[in-house]
Design a protein around this motif. Structure first.
Motif, PDB file in Angstrom:
ATOM      1  N   THR A   1      -8.387   0.107   4.969  1.00 27.33           N
ATOM      2  CA  THR A   1      -7.456   0.820   6.737  1.00 27.33           C
ATOM      3  C   THR A   1      -7.424   1.944   6.670  1.00 27.33           C
ATOM      4  O   THR A   1      -6.411   2.497   5.475  1.00 27.33           O
ATOM      5  CB  THR A   1      -6.716  -0.640   7.285  1.00 27.33           C
ATOM      6  OG1 THR A   1      -6.236  -1.604   6.510  1.00 27.33           O
ATOM      7  CG2 THR A   1      -7.328  -0.984   8.783  1.00 27.33           C
ATOM      8  N   ARG A   2      -7.690   2.569   8.026  1.00 27.51           N
ATOM      9  CA  ARG A   2      -6.958   3.936   8.124  1.00 27.51           C
ATOM     10  C   ARG A   2      -5.725   3.477   8.957  1.00 27.51           C
ATOM     11  O   ARG A   2      -5.771   2.867   9.964  1.00 27.51           O
ATOM     12  CB  ARG A   2      -7.923   4.360   9.215  1.00 27.51           C
ATOM     13  CG  ARG A   2      -9.085   5.538   7.905  1.00 27.51           C
ATOM     14  CD  ARG A   2     -10.459   5.480   9.408  1.00 27.51           C
ATOM     15  NE  ARG A   2     -10.716   6.396   9.838  1.00 27.51           N
ATOM     16  CZ  ARG A   2     -10.250   7.761  10.460  1.00 27.51           C
ATOM     17  NH1 ARG A   2     -10.466   6.903  11.559  1.00 27.51           N
ATOM     18  NH2 ARG A   2      -9.994   8.880  11.731  1.00 27.51           N
ATOM     19  N   TYR A   3      -4.733   4.574   8.372  1.00 28.08           N
ATOM     20  CA  TYR A   3      -4.061   4.904   9.425  1.00 28.08           C
ATOM     21  C   TYR A   3      -3.267   5.956  10.191  1.00 28.08           C
ATOM     22  O   TYR A   3      -3.189   7.218   9.582  1.00 28.08           O
ATOM     23  CB  TYR A   3      -2.394   3.870   8.372  1.00 28.08           C
ATOM     24  CG  TYR A   3      -2.117   2.646   8.513  1.00 28.08           C
ATOM     25  CD1 TYR A   3      -2.524   2.494   7.276  1.00 28.08           C
ATOM     26  CD2 TYR A   3      -1.753   1.823   9.304  1.00 28.08           C
ATOM     27  CE1 TYR A   3      -2.837   0.624   6.900  1.00 28.08           C
ATOM     28  CE2 TYR A   3      -1.664   0.596   8.904  1.00 28.08           C
ATOM     29  CZ  TYR A   3      -1.785   0.346   7.962  1.00 28.08           C
ATOM     30  OH  TYR A   3      -2.236  -1.431   7.409  1.00 28.08           O
ATOM     31  N   GLN A   4      -3.318   6.586  10.872  1.00 28.73           N
ATOM     32  CA  GLN A   4      -2.553   8.176  11.809  1.00 28.73           C
ATOM     33  C   GLN A   4      -1.044   8.040  11.777  1.00 28.73           C
ATOM     34  O   GLN A   4       0.011   6.596  12.767  1.00 28.73           O
ATOM     35  CB  GLN A   4      -3.101   7.727  13.241  1.00 28.73           C
ATOM     36  CG  GLN A   4      -2.859   9.367  13.602  1.00 28.73           C
ATOM     37  CD  GLN A   4      -4.294   9.755  14.194  1.00 28.73           C
ATOM     38  OE1 GLN A   4      -5.366   9.339  14.472  1.00 28.73           O
ATOM     39  NE2 GLN A   4      -3.365  11.115  14.104  1.00 28.73           N
ATOM     40  N   TYR A   5      -0.209   8.790  11.055  1.00 24.04           N
ATOM     41  CA  TYR A   5       1.096   9.644  11.651  1.00 24.04           C
ATOM     42  C   TYR A   5       1.202  10.444  11.816  1.00 24.04           C
ATOM     43  O   TYR A   5       0.894  11.066  11.371  1.00 24.04           O
ATOM     44  CB  TYR A   5       1.992   8.556  10.307  1.00 24.04           C
ATOM     45  CG  TYR A   5       3.469   9.061  10.852  1.00 24.04           C
ATOM     46  CD1 TYR A   5       3.642  10.364   9.488  1.00 24.04           C
ATOM     47  CD2 TYR A   5       3.955   8.266  11.442  1.00 24.04           C
ATOM     48  CE1 TYR A   5       4.983  10.060   9.699  1.00 24.04           C
ATOM     49  CE2 TYR A   5       4.982   8.605  11.152  1.00 24.04           C
ATOM     50  CZ  TYR A   5       5.895  10.082  10.876  1.00 24.04           C
ATOM     51  OH  TYR A   5       7.094  10.180  10.724  1.00 24.04           O
ATOM     52  N   CYS A   6       1.552  11.097  12.800  1.00 21.28           N
ATOM     53  CA  CYS A   6       1.602  12.089  13.672  1.00 21.28           C
ATOM     54  C   CYS A   6       0.235  13.340  13.426  1.00 21.28           C
ATOM     55  O   CYS A   6      -1.067  12.766  13.976  1.00 21.28           O
ATOM     56  CB  CYS A   6       3.053  13.230  12.904  1.00 21.28           C
ATOM     57  SG  CYS A   6       3.312  13.648  13.929  1.00 21.28           S
ATOM     58  N   ASP A   7       0.087  14.068  12.723  1.00 23.19           N
ATOM     59  CA  ASP A   7      -0.711  14.577  11.855  1.00 23.19           C
ATOM     60  C   ASP A   7      -1.715  14.078  10.647  1.00 23.19           C
ATOM     61  O   ASP A   7      -2.368  14.828  10.560  1.00 23.19           O
ATOM     62  CB  ASP A   7      -0.800  16.321  12.248  1.00 23.19           C
ATOM     63  CG  ASP A   7      -0.548  16.761  13.616  1.00 23.19           C
ATOM     64  OD1 ASP A   7       0.497  17.456  13.724  1.00 23.19           O
ATOM     65  OD2 ASP A   7      -1.119  16.012  14.616  1.00 23.19           O
ATOM     66  N   PHE A   8      -1.625  13.143  10.063  1.00 22.36           N
ATOM     67  CA  PHE A   8      -1.197  12.780   8.659  1.00 22.36           C
ATOM     68  C   PHE A   8      -2.394  11.329   8.925  1.00 22.36           C
ATOM     69  O   PHE A   8      -2.468  10.363  10.424  1.00 22.36           O
ATOM     70  CB  PHE A   8      -0.215  12.231   7.909  1.00 22.36           C
ATOM     71  CG  PHE A   8       0.766  13.499   7.494  1.00 22.36           C
ATOM     72  CD1 PHE A   8       1.756  13.686   8.462  1.00 22.36           C
ATOM     73  CD2 PHE A   8       0.210  13.770   6.407  1.00 22.36           C
ATOM     74  CE1 PHE A   8       2.703  15.021   7.831  1.00 22.36           C
ATOM     75  CE2 PHE A   8       1.333  15.071   6.354  1.00 22.36           C
ATOM     76  CZ  PHE A   8       2.221  15.554   6.675  1.00 22.36           C
ATOM     77  N   LEU A   9      -3.626  11.474   8.178  1.00 24.19           N
ATOM     78  CA  LEU A   9      -3.851  10.639   8.511  1.00 24.19           C
ATOM     79  C   LEU A   9      -4.543  10.072   6.561  1.00 24.19           C
ATOM     80  O   LEU A   9      -4.265  10.564   6.217  1.00 24.19           O
ATOM     81  CB  LEU A   9      -6.309  10.742   8.673  1.00 24.19           C
ATOM     82  CG  LEU A   9      -6.598  10.105   8.962  1.00 24.19           C
ATOM     83  CD1 LEU A   9      -6.502   9.376   9.652  1.00 24.19           C
ATOM     84  CD2 LEU A   9      -8.348  10.644   9.329  1.00 24.19           C
ATOM     85  N   VAL A  10      -3.675   8.569   7.010  1.00 24.15           N
ATOM     86  CA  VAL A  10      -3.689   7.848   5.411  1.00 24.15           C
ATOM     87  C   VAL A  10      -4.790   6.553   5.412  1.00 24.15           C
ATOM     88  O   VAL A  10      -4.457   5.899   6.398  1.00 24.15           O
ATOM     89  CB  VAL A  10      -1.743   7.112   5.083  1.00 24.15           C
ATOM     90  CG1 VAL A  10      -1.753   6.381   3.798  1.00 24.15           C
ATOM     91  CG2 VAL A  10      -1.314   9.012   5.616  1.00 24.15           C
ATOM     92  N   LYS A  11      -5.103   6.824   4.317  1.00 23.51           N
ATOM     93  CA  LYS A  11      -6.593   5.418   3.711  1.00 23.51           C
ATOM     94  C   LYS A  11      -5.535   4.734   2.804  1.00 23.51           C
ATOM     95  O   LYS A  11      -5.852   5.611   1.710  1.00 23.51           O
ATOM     96  CB  LYS A  11      -7.953   5.833   4.148  1.00 23.51           C
ATOM     97  CG  LYS A  11      -7.834   7.247   4.492  1.00 23.51           C
ATOM     98  CD  LYS A  11      -9.820   7.202   4.754  1.00 23.51           C
ATOM     99  CE  LYS A  11     -10.166   7.811   5.956  1.00 23.51           C
ATOM    100  NZ  LYS A  11     -10.865   9.484   5.564  1.00 23.51           N
ATOM    101  N   VAL A  12      -5.810   3.132   2.985  1.00 20.84           N
ATOM    102  CA  VAL A  12      -4.996   2.818   1.279  1.00 20.84           C
ATOM    103  C   VAL A  12      -6.263   1.651   1.207  1.00 20.84           C
ATOM    104  O   VAL A  12      -6.432   0.832   2.802  1.00 20.84           O
ATOM    105  CB  VAL A  12      -4.108   2.072   1.533  1.00 20.84           C
ATOM    106  CG1 VAL A  12      -3.708   1.307   0.313  1.00 20.84           C
ATOM    107  CG2 VAL A  12      -3.159   2.877   2.745  1.00 20.84           C
TER     108      VAL A  12
END
Lengths: 242, 212
Positions: B115-126
């Motif tokens: 899944t992709r996650y968005q936090y503020c201007d960050f993009l995290v893919k776990v």
């Protein structure tokens, strides 16, 4: 029939709403809700006028005049000599801007006049950000800060002076830049103001590298330190500044 | 293009891959990150065919052909220490035609999905890294979108990663040191993924150690 027609009352001549009142007689309210919309528009504009009056009373208490023009003074008292700072030749503005362009190696300024005499600057700071500055003679009117990789032109190649950045960090920096251009004020020496503003803007070259001077961290709620102190140019988080 | 770090998170002791992924995603959601769809990165290995190896005993080179759902119209082809080619998606068809020169090692196909996650201007893919039917590890990709110079935002990235990865925060990726002040590109991300996949391939079935 004559007797009956005399019994029908005349339309009231003292109708306060005149023609617009006749709109209220329209029976088909669903398809043409003109009258209710008219009422709403009227109430809205009344409220607007009232609030604007209150706001101008409050704002007049603080003298935030950036230009040397005396707007509120009546025609009789207005000095005969026109204030010169608002009527500067474009060549002078170009010269000031090109001198500032040469001041800092990491900052480059491009000047254009797509909409009349008002200058529009595209300031590129290293590979960190781009700033669009809209000017009115030598006064800075508005700024928009965007990322280095964002598009600053509209579809037809003109400078886009309206759309905001896609990134929260640059939206925050735009707010700070607007605060800065209201802070740096010297009505008689607008070129010093522009120079101070650009010096302040240049401190953003280390936007992603500098930690906050107060809490020591890089991130606060996902944002790096976006505030730059107006005197010392130190980096602070928006929530950490005094 | 944004600065990114791709790293492997070791599976926690006594827990399965699935559980560790859930731990990570729960921490992210607690921080305030929002789910934004899924992602997939896959990698196929090609050997240079025996017939093309010269008589001077040159060993066959390994070529990796990778895809990234973030760039759906592209295909990435890279050698281990060599250049990375960014090509059109039709490159796969070309590889079929080059069967005589490059042979597909089908068993080595490895991919990471999650899944992709968005936090503020960050993009995290776990993502869960799978090779065939078995899950071999976990990959975490963190991207800071506004910054285009990789080296500038490393400290920022690290601070963010520590907030949800804790002790498993990796060190600075090798691509960062070679980039200096040049602009980050998607090829750099694919190189990081390739190195990660190679590392996982060499590991045993249930990885215990190894933070890059």
């Amino acid at each position: 029939l004559e007797r009956l027609s005399n019994l029908v009352g005349k339309p009231s001549e003292n109708h306060p709403l005149h023609n617009s009142g006749l709109l209220s007689l329209d029976p088909v309210q669903d398809k043409t809700p003109l009258y209710s919309q008219l009422l709403q528009a009227y109430k809205w504009s009344n409220k607007l006028q009232y609030h604007a009056g209150l706001a101008s009373g409050l704002l007049n208490q603080q003298s935030l005049k950036r230009s040397a023009n005396q707007m509120g003074v009546s025609a009789k008292r207005r000095p005969k000599a026109q204030p010169t700072t608002l009527v500067l030749p474009p060549q002078y503005v170009d010269d000031v801007i090109s001198r500032i362009d040469r001041m800092f190696p990491e900052m480059s300024i491009q000047l254009s006049r797509p909409n009349g005499t008002s200058a529009m600057l595209l300031v590129t700071l290293g590979k960190v950000l781009k700033v669009i500055v809209v000017m009115r003679s030598l006064f800075i009117d508005r700024t928009i800060v965007k990322g280095y990789n964002e598009n600053v032109y509209t579809e037809d190649g003109k400078l886009d002076i309206w759309s905001k950045s896609n990134y929260q960090v640059f939206q925050k920096v735009t707010d700070h830049a607007t605060t800065a251009l209201l802070h740096y004020q010297l009505p008689q020496m607008p070129d010093v103001v522009v120079r101070s503003f650009m010096t302040w803007l240049r401190s953003y070259i280390k936007l992603f590298q500098a930690p906050c001077q107060r809490c020591g961290k890089f991130l606060q709620e996902g944002l790096p330190p976006t505030w730059r102190d107006f005197r010392t140019l130190e980096a602070f988080h928006d929530t950490c500044r005094q | 293009l944004p600065g990114r770090s791709v790293s492997q998170v070791p599976v926690a002791e006594g827990k399965s891959v699935q559980q560790t992924v859930e731990l990570l995603t729960r921490k992210l959601e607690l921080l305030g990150a929002e789910k934004q769809g899924t992602f997939c990165v896959d990698c196929e290995t090609y050997h240079t065919a025996a017939s093309t190896i010269s008589s001077q005993g040159q060993t066959g080179k390994l070529m990796y052909v990778m895809h990234n759902s973030e760039y759906p119209l592209s295909c990435f082809a890279l050698f281990e220490n060599g250049p990375c080619l960014i090509a059109d998606a039709n490159f796969d068809v070309l590889m079929v035609k080059l069967k005589g020169f490059f042979q597909n090692a089908k068993a080595n196909k490895i991919e990471s999905r999650g899944t992709r996650y968005q936090y503020c201007d960050f993009l995290v893919k776990v993502g869960t890294v799978t090779m065939g039917p078995s899950a071999r590890g976990i990959s975490v990709e963190v991207e800071y979108c506004p910054c285009v110079i990789a080296n500038d935002c490393w400290n920022l990235l690290m601070e963010f990663m520590q907030s949800f990865m804790g002790n498993h925060t990796p060190g600075i990726p090798s691509v960062f040191s070679t980039k200096h002040d040049s602009i980050y590109s998607p090829a750099d991300t694919m190189v990081q993924y390739m190195e990660l996949f190679n590392k996982i391939r060499k590991q045993q079935q249930v990885p215990v150690a190894g933070i890059r």
